[in-house]
Every structure is written in structure tokens, then in C-alpha cells.
Design an enzyme around this catalytic site. Structure first.
Site, PDB file in Angstrom:
ATOM      1  N   ARG A 279      26.153  45.755  33.725  1.00 40.28           N
ATOM      2  CA  ARG A 279      26.838  47.107  33.920  1.00 40.28           C
ATOM      3  C   ARG A 279      27.554  47.381  32.562  1.00 40.28           C
ATOM      4  NH1 ARG A 279      30.639  48.592  38.594  1.00 40.28           N
ATOM      5  NH2 ARG A 279      32.115  48.119  37.405  1.00 40.28           N
TER       6      ARG A 279
ATOM      7  N   ARG B 232      26.003  47.035  22.451  1.00 37.94           N
ATOM      8  CA  ARG B 232      25.664  47.687  21.114  1.00 37.94           C
ATOM      9  C   ARG B 232      25.420  47.303  20.231  1.00 37.94           C
ATOM     10  NH1 ARG B 232      30.232  50.649  23.079  1.00 37.94           N
ATOM     11  NH2 ARG B 232      29.694  52.184  25.119  1.00 37.94           N
TER      12      ARG B 232
ATOM     13  N   ARG C   3      33.909  39.576  48.349  1.00 37.82           N
ATOM     14  CA  ARG C   3      34.634  39.041  47.327  1.00 37.82           C
ATOM     15  C   ARG C   3      35.866  39.242  47.642  1.00 37.82           C
ATOM     16  NH1 ARG C   3      34.867  34.282  45.696  1.00 37.82           N
ATOM     17  NH2 ARG C   3      35.740  33.491  43.990  1.00 37.82           N
TER      18      ARG C   3
ATOM     19  N   ARG D  52      41.555  38.745  34.216  1.00 41.44           N
ATOM     20  CA  ARG D  52      42.287  39.837  33.650  1.00 41.44           C
ATOM     21  C   ARG D  52      43.852  40.298  33.862  1.00 41.44           C
ATOM     22  NH1 ARG D  52      37.999  43.949  35.582  1.00 41.44           N
ATOM     23  NH2 ARG D  52      38.759  43.963  37.305  1.00 41.44           N
TER      24      ARG D  52
ATOM     25  N   GLU E 288      45.219  39.049  37.568  1.00 39.72           N
ATOM     26  CA  GLU E 288      44.005  39.290  38.762  1.00 39.72           C
ATOM     27  C   GLU E 288      43.327  38.490  38.640  1.00 39.72           C
ATOM     28  OE1 GLU E 288      42.089  42.487  38.017  1.00 39.72           O
ATOM     29  OE2 GLU E 288      40.414  42.245  39.463  1.00 39.72           O
TER      30      GLU E 288
ATOM     31  N   TYR F 119      28.108  48.331  44.801  1.00 34.86           N
ATOM     32  CA  TYR F 119      28.788  48.108  44.214  1.00 34.86           C
ATOM     33  C   TYR F 119      29.527  49.677  42.937  1.00 34.86           C
ATOM     34  CZ  TYR F 119      30.671  45.454  40.433  1.00 34.86           C
ATOM     35  OH  TYR F 119      32.227  44.308  39.024  1.00 34.86           O
TER      36      TYR F 119
ATOM     37  N   ASP G 229      31.740  52.577  40.843  1.00 33.05           N
ATOM     38  CA  ASP G 229      32.514  53.051  40.649  1.00 33.05           C
ATOM     39  C   ASP G 229      32.988  54.253  41.151  1.00 33.05           C
ATOM     40  OD1 ASP G 229      32.873  50.289  39.350  1.00 33.05           O
ATOM     41  OD2 ASP G 229      31.529  51.791  37.524  1.00 33.05           O
TER      42      ASP G 229
HETATM   43  P1  FAD Z   1      39.050  52.323  48.887  1.00 35.73           P
HETATM   44  O1  FAD Z   1      39.105  52.774  48.265  1.00 35.73           O
HETATM   45  O2  FAD Z   1      38.178  50.775  49.698  1.00 35.73           O
HETATM   46  O3  FAD Z   1      39.333  53.427  50.259  1.00 35.73           O
HETATM   47  C1  FAD Z   1      39.161  52.693  51.448  1.00 35.73           C
HETATM   48  C2  FAD Z   1      40.376  52.734  52.899  1.00 35.73           C
HETATM   49  O4  FAD Z   1      39.290  52.468  54.298  1.00 35.73           O
HETATM   50  C3  FAD Z   1      41.503  51.973  52.320  1.00 35.73           C
HETATM   51  O5  FAD Z   1      42.560  52.621  51.868  1.00 35.73           O
HETATM   52  C4  FAD Z   1      41.513  51.439  53.575  1.00 35.73           C
HETATM   53  O6  FAD Z   1      42.895  50.746  54.200  1.00 35.73           O
HETATM   54  C5  FAD Z   1      40.975  52.072  54.628  1.00 35.73           C
HETATM   55  N1  FAD Z   1      40.641  52.044  55.560  1.00 35.73           N
HETATM   56  C6  FAD Z   1      39.276  50.756  55.865  1.00 35.73           C
HETATM   57  N2  FAD Z   1      39.056  49.926  57.064  1.00 35.73           N
HETATM   58  C7  FAD Z   1      40.025  50.512  58.071  1.00 35.73           C
HETATM   59  C8  FAD Z   1      40.256  50.423  59.458  1.00 35.73           C
HETATM   60  N3  FAD Z   1      39.876  50.173  60.078  1.00 35.73           N
HETATM   61  N4  FAD Z   1      41.190  51.896  60.106  1.00 35.73           N
HETATM   62  C9  FAD Z   1      41.765  52.294  59.143  1.00 35.73           C
HETATM   63  N5  FAD Z   1      41.022  52.743  57.175  1.00 35.73           N
HETATM   64  C10 FAD Z   1      40.995  51.706  57.497  1.00 35.73           C
HETATM   65  N6  FAD Z   1      35.823  52.316  40.013  1.00 35.73           N
HETATM   66  C11 FAD Z   1      35.748  53.057  38.634  1.00 35.73           C
HETATM   67  O7  FAD Z   1      35.540  53.660  38.352  1.00 35.73           O
HETATM   68  N7  FAD Z   1      36.828  52.468  37.605  1.00 35.73           N
HETATM   69  C12 FAD Z   1      37.086  51.099  37.418  1.00 35.73           C
HETATM   70  O8  FAD Z   1      37.767  50.793  36.702  1.00 35.73           O
HETATM   71  C13 FAD Z   1      37.587  50.279  38.551  1.00 35.73           C
HETATM   72  N8  FAD Z   1      38.234  48.813  38.804  1.00 35.73           N
HETATM   73  C14 FAD Z   1      38.227  48.820  39.676  1.00 35.73           C
HETATM   74  C15 FAD Z   1      38.993  47.368  40.026  1.00 35.73           C
HETATM   75  C16 FAD Z   1      39.224  46.925  40.966  1.00 35.73           C
HETATM   76  C17 FAD Z   1      39.848  45.235  40.957  1.00 35.73           C
HETATM   77  C18 FAD Z   1      38.131  47.012  42.487  1.00 35.73           C
HETATM   78  C19 FAD Z   1      38.481  46.422  43.596  1.00 35.73           C
HETATM   79  C20 FAD Z   1      37.335  48.246  42.300  1.00 35.73           C
HETATM   80  C21 FAD Z   1      37.483  49.510  41.121  1.00 35.73           C
HETATM   81  N9  FAD Z   1      36.724  50.150  40.983  1.00 35.73           N
HETATM   82  C22 FAD Z   1      37.343  51.245  39.521  1.00 35.73           C
HETATM   83  C23 FAD Z   1      35.637  51.050  42.139  1.00 35.73           C
HETATM   84  C24 FAD Z   1      36.884  51.902  43.248  1.00 35.73           C
HETATM   85  O9  FAD Z   1      38.397  51.170  43.170  1.00 35.73           O
HETATM   86  C25 FAD Z   1      35.834  52.680  43.873  1.00 35.73           C
HETATM   87  O10 FAD Z   1      34.561  52.694  43.900  1.00 35.73           O
HETATM   88  C26 FAD Z   1      36.869  53.174  45.344  1.00 35.73           C
HETATM   89  O11 FAD Z   1      38.198  53.927  45.214  1.00 35.73           O
HETATM   90  C27 FAD Z   1      35.847  52.773  46.808  1.00 35.73           C
HETATM   91  O12 FAD Z   1      36.321  54.336  47.389  1.00 35.73           O
HETATM   92  P2  FAD Z   1      36.583  54.106  48.972  1.00 35.73           P
HETATM   93  O13 FAD Z   1      36.907  55.505  49.207  1.00 35.73           O
HETATM   94  O14 FAD Z   1      34.898  54.042  48.978  1.00 35.73           O
HETATM   95  O15 FAD Z   1      36.947  52.541  49.130  1.00 35.73           O
HETATM   96  N1  UDP Z   2      31.714  39.552  32.319  1.00 37.62           N
HETATM   97  C1  UDP Z   2      31.869  39.257  32.240  1.00 37.62           C
HETATM   98  N2  UDP Z   2      32.543  38.896  30.660  1.00 37.62           N
HETATM   99  C2  UDP Z   2      34.100  40.101  30.842  1.00 37.62           C
HETATM  100  C3  UDP Z   2      33.387  41.187  31.312  1.00 37.62           C
HETATM  101  C4  UDP Z   2      32.543  40.927  32.321  1.00 37.62           C
HETATM  102  O1  UDP Z   2      31.068  38.151  31.615  1.00 37.62           O
HETATM  103  O2  UDP Z   2      34.498  39.551  29.710  1.00 37.62           O
HETATM  104  C5  UDP Z   2      30.465  40.513  33.739  1.00 37.62           C
HETATM  105  C6  UDP Z   2      31.000  39.829  34.861  1.00 37.62           C
HETATM  106  O3  UDP Z   2      30.005  39.050  35.624  1.00 37.62           O
HETATM  107  C7  UDP Z   2      31.349  41.129  35.676  1.00 37.62           C
HETATM  108  C8  UDP Z   2      30.854  41.746  35.095  1.00 37.62           C
HETATM  109  O4  UDP Z   2      30.042  41.592  33.872  1.00 37.62           O
HETATM  110  O5  UDP Z   2      31.226  40.489  37.115  1.00 37.62           O
HETATM  111  C9  UDP Z   2      31.592  43.626  35.487  1.00 37.62           C
HETATM  112  O6  UDP Z   2      32.021  43.856  35.011  1.00 37.62           O
HETATM  113  P1  UDP Z   2      33.506  44.564  35.290  1.00 37.62           P
HETATM  114  O7  UDP Z   2      34.340  45.060  33.972  1.00 37.62           O
HETATM  115  O8  UDP Z   2      32.178  45.741  34.984  1.00 37.62           O
HETATM  116  O9  UDP Z   2      33.543  44.542  36.301  1.00 37.62           O
HETATM  117  P2  UDP Z   2      34.934  44.975  37.509  1.00 37.62           P
HETATM  118  O10 UDP Z   2      35.621  45.982  36.559  1.00 37.62           O
HETATM  119  O11 UDP Z   2      34.158  46.025  38.324  1.00 37.62           O
HETATM  120  O12 UDP Z   2      35.710  43.407  37.753  1.00 37.62           O
END
Ligand code: FAD
Ligand code: UDP
Length: 368
Positions: free
Chosen positions: A172, A176, A249, A280, A300, A348, A350
């Protein structure tokens, strides 16, 4: 009695996008969410005048012009470019792995010196075809960077040895041989001006929403309300775990308002050593170049996940993929339920991939 064309379970980007497109096509929708707010993991809360990403840092990035044009209809994006910092025992490095990282690590200046250094560090390992994250990382960046910036962070994040994690996860991150700290290779990137809630509110305008409503607590009554269901929760739960439980997770967020205008000088700082308990620290104001008097930071912590807790990351190893494929076969056979998003597709994903998946699902379903 059927009241709606679609019952949409989950108001994250998948559910909200599908609802918007269904409404455009003249269909009626009810969207439910078990949380007390809409938006899924994109949800932001305004604290001290700052949009706080309550479920972790969210940076929008994509190379898909259709997705970029779609989201830009609803909100303008700022020029934020993600350039996280990694801290290992008081040593500070730029991410992703690039000439700034190599130069700081080894005191070198040219790309050929950096390549030579990596070659030297891995020549005794003979990794032809990396079978896991550890081998993949060593092959890409050598031993020093693997042991200082990857192994500890990865093992905290995933709760298992880096040799038990699929290689694709480290891919991911760009590697570079230029001095470029942009964490993503995508053509478009930014943060919505005013936060992610602006997009979700516009997608859901005019659509009936019921919050604090868990699909499984009132399944029969809710199912009876609509001809079809769009389900965005965990796929194993929908099928009552008939093929066993998928693994996820978990995460825990500690938010804190601080009496300073600038705590760490960057939105994302990763703590890569195993001994620091969090992965982080996010300082939210820097996503929008904020000038507020105070700041809000979030630590986090990654955690083992148990039933009943919020599932954040699917664990895409072989065991879980095998179970997911069985659920997918059941899902593919259903004429009345559409499964989509990070939890229902167990990917996984985004955000841009979720928007893309929802645009495709809506086009297929609504035939426009
Ligand atoms: P979600 O956003 O998870 O929405 C699902 C919804 O369904 C939730 O509101 C939940 O409450 C609801 N739900 C589930 N079960 C039920 C039930 N039984 N009844 C009623 N409601 C229910 N993506 C990026 O592009 N850039 C980023 O920088 C990035 N950072 C992230 C950092 C973290 C820590 C995490 C966890 C994710 C990150 N993502 C990022 C990914 C992004 O959050 C997801 O791709 C996106 O939110 C998924 O959308 P979704 O609609 O599938 O699910
Ligand atoms: N990762 C790492 N060191 C860092 C940042 C990321 O080893 O400082 C690795 C780690 O395995 C992580 C993966 O790269 O799970 C993907 O990172 P990303 O930032 O895309 O994770 P997310 O934002 O989805 O948690």
C-alpha cells in the site's frame, strides 16, 4: 407492508451513495444505522472549532476520475497532501519510504547510493518471491528500515508476527527513489472543505434516516418494510456465522483537547517502535490548515477484536479469505440483498474504492 424500495443498512459511504443514486432513479429508501450519527467511519465531530476524525485519520485519494468527479459534486477538496512522519526512539523520518528517509537513515544523497545500500542489506537473504510482509518489506527497503520503521508498527497494528501477514499490505505504501513525501501515488487527493460530514449530508438529503437502529435487533420487521436490502455490515453476521466467524482488527481512540495551537506540527505522526503502545497520533487541525487557538489530538491504539466491538480492519489472510469466499457464494445467490462496502465485501478498502463499488452496484441494480 412494503413501504420502501430499499432498506439500506449502514450510512457510511457505500450506503449513503447507494441511497443517493436510488433516489435519483426515483426509488424510495430507508437508511438505518446502529450508531447515533450518519457517515460510518468518515464521521467528523466539531470540537473546539476543529473537524475531528472520530474514527481515525481519513485522507481522500483516488486516480479514478469518475469517483473524483462524483465526490466533487458535493464538496470542494483542499490541497492537503498526506506526508506522515515516523518516530522511532526519538529518531524522526519522512514517510513513505523515499530519498528523505534513506538520506536520514544512511547519510547518503543519491538514488544509486540508496539502491546500493538496500542491495547490500538483503543480499544474504535471497528473497525471490516474498511470501509474507516481512520478506516483502526487506526486499523493498532493506534491514534498517524494516527493523526501525516497519516491524514494530506492523506487529502493533495487526497483533501478529510480520511473517504471518500478507505481503500486499506493505505494498500500500510507495517506495520512491525521489525526494517526494507524498504518501499516495494517486492523481487526486485532499480533505473536503468543512469535513466529510458535508458529503454525507448532501448524499442523504431528503432520505429518511433512522439512527440507533440495529438491523439484527428488529430484523423481521425491518425486512418487511422494503422490497430489497442493501447491507453494509459484516457479512458473516448477516449469515449468522454459518461458515464460522471472520476475524477483524479493533481500534481504540483517545481524543484530547490541548491548550496549545500546534502540538506536533503535522497531521499524522507514526510511532514505529513496539514499546510505544499506540500506533499513531493525529492532530486534526492540520488536515485543514487550521489556525484555531487550541488543538485536538487523537492517539490510536490497535486492539484484538471480540464479538460486539466495532470491526475496523478485515484480516485478509488465507484462512479468512477462504471463509469469506463461502459467504460470498451465498451473497451472490441472493436476489433481494446487495452486499457492499468494507465489511460486507470483507476488503481492505479505502474510501475511493467504496465509492467506486457503490457506483458500480447502483448502476447494475438501477440499470441506468
Ligand atoms: P463504514 O464507513 O464502516 O460504514 C458502515 C456503517 O454500517 C456504519 O455506520 C455502521 O454503524 C453501520 N452498521 C453496521 N452494522 C449495522 C447493523 N447491524 N445495523 C445498522 N447499522 C449497521 N480510507 C481512505 O480512503 N483514506 C484514509 O485515510 C482512511 N483512513 C482510515 C483510517 C482508519 C483508522 C480506518 C478504520 C479506515 C480508514 N479508511 C480510509 C477506510 C474507510 O474508513 C472505509 O473505506 C470506509 O469507511 C468504508 O465505508 P463503508 O460504507 O463500507 O463502511
Ligand atoms: N506501515 C509500517 N510503518 C508505518 C506505516 C505503515 O510498517 O509507519 C505498514 C503497516 O504494516 C501498515 C501498512 O504499512 O499496516 C499499511 O499502512 P497504512 O498507512 O496504509 O494503514 P492504514 O492507514 O490503513 O491503517
Amino acid at each position: 407492508m412494503r413501504v420502501y424500495d430499499y432498506l439500506i443498512v449502514g450510512s457510511g459511504p457505500f450506503g449513503a451513495t447507494f441511497a443517493y443514486l436510488a433516489k435519483q432513479a426515483g426509488k424510495t429508501c430507508l437508511i438505518i444505522d446502529k450508531r447515533k450519527h450518519v457517515g460510518g467511519n468518515l464521521y467528523c465531530e466539531n470540537i473546539a472549532g476543529i473537524n475531528v476524525h472520530k474514527y481515525g485519520a481519513h485522507i481522500f485519494h483516488t486516480s479514478n476520475k469518475d469517483v473524483w468527479d462524483f465526490v466533487n459534486q458535493f464538496v470542494e477538496f483542499n490541497r492537503y497532501t498526506n506526508s506522515p512522519i515516523a518516530i522511532y526512539k526519538n529518531e524522526l523520518y519522512n514517510l513513505p519510504f523515499n530519498m528523505n528517509t534513506f538520506s536520514k537513515m544512511w547519510g547518503i544523497t543519491t538514488p544509486s547510493d540508496a539502491r546500493a545500500k538496500i542491495e547490500l542489506q538483503i543480499k544474504d537473504l535471497n528473497i525471490a518471491d516474498p511470501k509474507n510482509l516481512e520478506e516483502q518489506a526487506l526486499k523493498l527497503v532493506g534491514k534498517d528500515i524494516y527493523y526501525k520503521l516497519i516491524k514494530g508498527y506492523t506487529e502493533k497494528q495487526w497483533g501478529r508476527d510480520a511473517t504471518e501477514i500478507p505481503a500486499f499490505i506493505i505494498k500500500r505504501l510507495p517506495v520512491r527513489f525521489t525526494y517526494d513525501n507524498n504518501y499516495f501515488n494517486d492523481k487526486y487527493q485532499g480533505i473536503p472543505v468543512g469535513g466529510y460530514n458535508v458529503i454525507i449530508e448532501k448524499l442523504l438529503a431528503g432520505i429518511e434516516v433512522r439512527l440507533n437502529t440495529d438491523f439484527f435487533e428488529n430484523k423481521l420487521d425491518l425486512e418487511a418494510l422494503a422490497d430489497k436490502i442493501v447491507y453494509t455490515g459484516p457479512i458473516d453476521k448477516y449469515f449468522d456465522y454459518c461458515y464460522g466467524e471472520l476475524q477483524y482488527r479493533g481500534l481504540r481512540f483517545e481524543h484530547e483537547v490541548m491548550d496549545t495551537d500546534n502540538y506536533q506540527g503535522n497531521a499524522v505522526v507514526n510511532y514505529t517502535e513496539r514499546e510505544v503502545p499506540y500506533t499513531r497520533i493525529i492532530e486534526h487541525k492540520h488536515f485543514e490548515f487550521g489556525t484555531q487557538e487550541k488543538t485536538v489530538v487523537t492517539k490510536e491504539y490497535s486492539s484484538d477484536w471480540k464479538q460486539g466491538e466495532e470491526p475496523y480492519y478485515p484480516i485478509n489472510d488465507e484462512r479468512n479469505q477462504g471463509i469469506y469466499q463461502q459467504y460470498k457464494q451465498l451473497a451472490d445467490r441472493s436476489d433481494t440483498v446487495i452486499f457492499g462496502g468494507r465489511l460486507a465485501e470483507y476488503k481492505y478498502y479505502d474510501m475511493h474504492q467504496v465509492f467506486e463499488s457503490a457506483l458500480n452496484a447502483a448502476q447494475k441494480e438501477l440499470q441506468y
